[in-house]
Enzyme design. Structure first.
Site, short mmCIF file in Angstrom:
data_model
loop_
_atom_site.label_atom_id
_atom_site.label_comp_id
_atom_site.label_asym_id
_atom_site.label_seq_id
_atom_site.Cartn_x
_atom_site.Cartn_y
_atom_site.Cartn_z
N PRO A 246 37.83 41.37 36.50
CA PRO A 246 37.12 42.28 35.58
C PRO A 246 38.01 42.89 34.50
CG PRO A 246 37.58 43.40 37.63
CD PRO A 246 38.04 41.98 37.82
N CYS A 247 38.46 42.06 33.57
CA CYS A 247 39.30 42.56 32.48
C CYS A 247 38.52 43.49 31.56
CB CYS A 247 39.91 41.41 31.70
SG CYS A 247 38.74 40.22 31.04
#
Length: 282
Positions: A246-247
């Protein structure tokens, strides 16, 4: 995603982009609806169906003030930042069911010559995605507004691999991440080409709970390299697996969401969607 769903998401993304640019003015329902060429009634209904709450409530979550409230200062640890969200223990933590397995140099040095890769296109709340797997795990997940270009990028990453357009069980498990009901998450394996530093950064990202936001500096501190914020930013940008790693939960120290490989408005939509999910599930 049928044609109408695609049109609806584009309108939502356009609305979110407008909200992001004008959040300080707290635009009302009528104003935002007008910008996406819809009546307030139909816009409210469509947006609520997508996000699970009204545009007004959603605005509260995508505003920069939301990010500022979640963050403390640059010196807090990732664990402290997680607790700062007030959501510790309630979000689905990726590191409980996702593992990274690195490709060997032999697997990658010849452009993936010995790899067999299956791929398919699928729908998500944020538009079409391209997902690809090897026998050992997911090797690629990208949003694909242009399917031809998205596939071309995948082929360029592994120019000598054998490709088969086919859905498989690993892809189906991975795509469950977009399902709001995650009471029994499946184990997901990632098969990625990565340096040791990239793996550390990506593992740190997977410890950020749904609805949580941290800065690049906080990620750097969490891997015990507090001066490596710039390198962390590069590793975040190199993430080949959207959403699973989850950048989108990493933002600037100013509280601004910042850019995103697959579009800044899509990043804002993800952050707001996750916050709305947690709000409605309490």
């Amino acid at each position: 995603m049928n044609e109408q769903q695609h049109v609806d998401f584009n309108r939502i993304a356009e609305a979110i982009g407008y909200i992001r640019r004008h959040f300080r003015d707290q635009p009302g329902l009528e104003e935002v609806a007008e910008k996406v060429h819809m009546s307030p009634f139909h816009f409210q209904r469509m947006f609520t169906e997508w996000a699970g709450m009204s545009p007004k409530k959603f605005l509260q979550y995508v505003s920069i003030e939301h990010a500022r409230k979640l963050l403390k200062d640059e010196q807090v640890t990732l664990s402290e930042a997680t607790h700062a969200t007030g959501l510790s223990g309630t979000g689905r933590l990726h590191d409980l069911f996702i593992h990274i397995e690195g490709m060997t140099p032999a697997e990658y040095r010849d452009g993936g010559k010995n790899l067999a890769i299956s791929y398919c296109f699928a729908d998500s709340p944020f538009g079409r995605v391209l997902i690809a797997t090897t026998s050992r795990g997911v090797c690629h997940l990208a949003f694909s507004d242009d399917e031809e270009k998205a596939l071309s990028r995948l082929l360029h990453m592994f120019p000598k691999a054998r490709f088969l357009q086919s859905a498989d069980a690993m892809q189906e498990k991975a795509l469950q991440i977009f399902n709001r009901d995650q009471r029994n998450p499946a184990e997901i394996r990632l098969h990625l080409k990565a340096t040791e530093f990239q793996v550390k950064v990506w593992e740190a990202l997977m410890r950020i709970p749904e609805g949580g936001l941290v800065t690049y500096g906080q990620v750097a501190s969490s891997i015990r390299q507090p001066r490596a914020s710039r390198a962390v930013g590069t590793a975040v940008g190199d993430n080949p697996v959207a959403y699973l790693i989850p950048c989108h939960r990493v933002i600037r120290s100013t509280g601004e969401f910042g850019e995103y490989h697959w579009g800044a408005d899509r990043k804002a939509a993800m952050i707001g969607w996750e916050s709305a999910h947690l709000y409605t599930s309490k």
